[in-house]
Design a protein around this motif. Structure first.
Motif, mmCIF file in Angstrom:
data_model
loop_
_atom_site.group_PDB
_atom_site.id
_atom_site.type_symbol
_atom_site.label_atom_id
_atom_site.label_comp_id
_atom_site.label_asym_id
_atom_site.label_seq_id
_atom_site.Cartn_x
_atom_site.Cartn_y
_atom_site.Cartn_z
ATOM 1 N N HIS A 1 0.854 -1.186 0.000
ATOM 2 C CA HIS A 1 0.000 0.000 0.000
ATOM 3 C C HIS A 1 0.888 1.234 0.000
ATOM 4 C CE1 HIS A 1 0.902 -0.100 4.341
ATOM 5 N NE2 HIS A 1 0.629 1.192 4.306
ATOM 6 N N THR A 2 0.372 2.318 -0.554
ATOM 7 C CA THR A 2 1.112 3.580 -0.597
ATOM 8 C C THR A 2 0.259 4.678 0.014
ATOM 9 O OG1 THR A 2 0.330 3.881 -2.877
ATOM 10 C CG2 THR A 2 2.547 3.028 -2.585
ATOM 11 N N TYR A 3 0.940 5.670 0.580
ATOM 12 C CA TYR A 3 0.286 6.783 1.263
ATOM 13 C C TYR A 3 0.153 7.978 0.328
ATOM 14 C CZ TYR A 3 1.344 4.086 5.470
ATOM 15 O OH TYR A 3 1.413 3.085 6.415
ATOM 16 N N PRO A 4 -0.654 8.964 0.699
ATOM 17 C CA PRO A 4 -0.826 10.146 -0.159
ATOM 18 C C PRO A 4 0.457 10.901 -0.452
ATOM 19 C CG PRO A 4 -2.589 10.049 1.454
ATOM 20 C CD PRO A 4 -1.603 8.961 1.825
ATOM 21 N N ASP A 5 1.477 10.781 0.419
ATOM 22 C CA ASP A 5 2.719 11.498 0.121
ATOM 23 C C ASP A 5 3.514 10.814 -0.985
ATOM 24 O OD1 ASP A 5 3.248 9.300 1.648
ATOM 25 O OD2 ASP A 5 4.797 10.243 2.869
ATOM 26 N N HIS B 1 -4.559 7.208 -1.020
ATOM 27 C CA HIS B 1 -4.234 5.918 -0.427
ATOM 28 C C HIS B 1 -4.520 4.833 -1.463
ATOM 29 C CE1 HIS B 1 -3.636 7.140 3.807
ATOM 30 N NE2 HIS B 1 -4.517 8.083 3.543
ATOM 31 N N ILE B 2 -3.571 3.942 -1.687
ATOM 32 C CA ILE B 2 -3.742 2.912 -2.707
ATOM 33 C C ILE B 2 -3.288 1.561 -2.164
ATOM 34 C CG2 ILE B 2 -2.970 2.067 -4.970
ATOM 35 C CD1 ILE B 2 -2.644 4.969 -5.835
ATOM 36 N N LEU B 3 -4.118 0.526 -2.379
ATOM 37 C CA LEU B 3 -3.698 -0.854 -2.176
ATOM 38 C C LEU B 3 -3.327 -1.418 -3.536
ATOM 39 C CD1 LEU B 3 -3.488 -3.352 -0.223
ATOM 40 C CD2 LEU B 3 -5.729 -4.000 -1.128
ATOM 41 N N TRP B 4 -2.097 -1.941 -3.632
ATOM 42 C CA TRP B 4 -1.623 -2.534 -4.886
ATOM 43 C C TRP B 4 -1.706 -4.050 -4.765
ATOM 44 C CZ3 TRP B 4 0.411 0.617 -8.858
ATOM 45 C CH2 TRP B 4 0.637 1.964 -8.517
ATOM 46 N N LEU B 5 -2.326 -4.683 -5.763
ATOM 47 C CA LEU B 5 -2.334 -6.144 -5.855
ATOM 48 C C LEU B 5 -1.564 -6.556 -7.096
ATOM 49 C CD1 LEU B 5 -6.042 -7.049 -4.985
ATOM 50 C CD2 LEU B 5 -4.061 -6.999 -3.453
ATOM 51 N N GLU B 6 -0.629 -7.467 -6.927
ATOM 52 C CA GLU B 6 0.178 -7.956 -8.049
ATOM 53 C C GLU B 6 -0.106 -9.440 -8.249
ATOM 54 O OE1 GLU B 6 4.820 -7.492 -9.320
ATOM 55 O OE2 GLU B 6 4.397 -8.501 -7.427
ATOM 56 N N PHE B 7 -0.335 -9.835 -9.497
ATOM 57 C CA PHE B 7 -0.665 -11.231 -9.802
ATOM 58 C C PHE B 7 -0.239 -11.526 -11.226
ATOM 59 C CE2 PHE B 7 -4.151 -8.448 -10.777
ATOM 60 C CZ PHE B 7 -4.671 -8.904 -11.979
ATOM 61 N N ASP B 8 -0.256 -12.799 -11.609
ATOM 62 C CA ASP B 8 0.193 -13.157 -12.948
ATOM 63 C C ASP B 8 -0.964 -13.134 -13.929
ATOM 64 O OD1 ASP B 8 -1.094 -15.409 -11.954
ATOM 65 O OD2 ASP B 8 0.104 -16.777 -13.162
#
Length: 471
Positions: A331-335, A340-347
């Protein structure tokens, strides 16, 4: 504040009560009346001393005694604070009064609601399923009262569209609701017309409402609308009845069958917000048209002990379902990003080439989702270690574990299967230390936070060669 009725009694509320509820009413300086709501909107009235310091564990015991539930209910159910804006499962050590005092702070931090909505919002205390209670243990329960509460909650989530279902499943589950509410099938009483009048009590609301708007009616004028009551009636007729089975035992069996069918849904018992019902967020829509306009799509994110599921809030179907061994996340913060972002990585695949895919989920609860994924993995690791230890004690010599290949995501018409084509993802591939990009170009490296147990752990796709564009 509503506080009438006998102590500990379950009392059905009026419609006005349902629209705006409160769980606390002072009767004197020392004793406070507390209302704890059940999933069917009945309520348990309790008189509690020292409310400001009472813990969830202590209050849970009082509720359990008032409902005359067995000891196993301590593990099966939990206390929640729930409002239209937020749902939070409380931990045993929490003090409900203090959490209520912090409610507006929680709304400011974890929702995008307007200030006036936040000021008017008030949570109610509810007795619901513990999201960390394993599904396998549910079907070992024999107490009818416990099974009924679990059934009522599962039915609520089905009818509200929180658990997307195929039409066949909707009919089968709706037929069991008919049996439990109307009794055994009677051809003289239970007709298609009779079921149609109460259709929303048996089938998900979004199915019953389709075709009711003026725009839809004009657009599909002349087209025959599906008669859901006919399929429901046929399924009702097919509900099995055990011969010489008393009604209390028959009800228990039908509760059990309903739950067993719900267990086939991958997101049954899913959780969010540090044990909240479902997260809500947005994802990017795929670019369309000459101007490549995209926009965003509203989604709910369900997190279970098995994986993560992204569900289309409008269409009520799964956009992406991943088990923990099929993904990595961060996840990444506004700065770091604008939101606010949740990142999902998959094939996945891009024009026949195996690639890694990144999905961005915009939500102020991204940090909580990330933390919950990590907690679920810890619970799974502890359970696996305990099972392995018990197995080792029983059988000292174990065969080596076979290496399992990660299965490809299924692509079918079922609402429970992933719809990768409806996602706007960032695709890339790793080539040793270099990152080779696949259109559209990505802006972030792959993540290291992932399931890490044995041979089934997630690994980034390795570059087979030269056929990709160099970034």
């Amino acid at each position: 504040m509503e506080m009438e009725g006998a102590d500990g009694a379950a009392v059905p509320p009026s419609l006005a009560d349902r629209s705006r509820r409160s769980s606390i009413s002072s009767t004197c300086a020392r004793s406070v009346d507390v209302l704890v709501y059940l999933i069917d909107d009945t309520m348990v009235q309790l008189s509690v001393d020292s409310l400001m310091s009472v813990t969830v564990h202590e209050l849970h015991r009082i509720v359990r005694d008032a409902l005359q539930l067995p000891e196993c209910a301590m593990d099966v159910f939990a206390l929640w604070l729930i409002s239209p804006l937020l749902e939070v499962q409380l931990k045993p050590k929490h003090q409900p009064y203090k959490v209520c005092r912090q409610w507006q702070e929680l709304l400011l931090r974890f929702t995008d609601c307007q200030e006036d909505e936040i000021m008017q919002d008030e949570p109610s205390l509810q007795f619901r399923r513990n999201v960390f209670f394993p599904k396998r243990r549910e079907l070992q329960i024999e107490n009818e009262a416990v099974l009924r509460l679990l059934y009522e909650e599962a039915k609520f989530n089905i009818l509200e569209g929180r658990y997307p279902c195929d039409m066949e499943d909707c009919e089968q589950l709706g037929a069991l609701v008919c049996r439990l509410q109307l009794g055994p099938y009677d051809q003289d009483q239970h007709t298609a017309c009779a079921l149609k009048e109460k259709l929303e009590a048996f089938l998900p609301a979004h199915l019953c409402r389709r075709g009711h708007s003026l725009l839809t009616a004009l657009w599909k004028r002349g087209a025959k609308q599906p008669a859901y009551e006919q399929g429901l009636l046929q399924a009702y007729q097919a509900v099995r009845e055990e011969a010489a089975c008393e009604e209390p035992e028959a009800l228990r069996q039908h509760y059990w069958v309903y739950l067993q069918r719900c267990h086939q849904l991958p997101y049954y018992g899913c959780v969010s917000l540090s044990s909240c019902a479902f997260f809500y967020g947005e994802i990017d829509k795929p670019a369309q048209g000459f101007l490549h306009r995209g926009g965003r799509k509203a989604v709910s994110v369900a997190i279970s002990l098995e994986g993560v599921y992204v569900i289309d809030s409008k269409e009520k179907h799964v956009l992406l379902g991943l088990r923990f061994q099929e993904l990595s996340w961060d996840h990444t913060y506004p700065d770091e990003e604008e939101e606010h972002i949740l990142w999902l990585e998959f094939d996945g695949e891009n024009e026949g080439i195996l690639v890694n895919k990144l999905l961005k989920i915009y939500s102020k609860q991204a940090e909580l989702m990330s933390g919950l994924i990590e907690y679920c993995l810890e619970l799974n690791a502890a359970a696996e270690a305990s099972a392995l230890e018990n197995s080792t004690l029983q059988s000292p010599t174990l065969p080596p574990l076979a290496s399992k290949q990660r299965p490809k995501l299924r692509r079918q018409n079922s609402v429970v299967c992933s719809r990768i084509q409806h996602l706007a993802t960032i695709d890339y591939i790793e080539d040793g230390k270099e990152i080779k990009r696949v259109k559209p170009k990505r802006t972030a490296s792959f993540f290291t936070r992932q399931f890490s147990h044995g041979a089934t752990s997630y690994s980034a796709v390795q570059a087979p060669a030269e056929s990709l564009e160099q970034g």
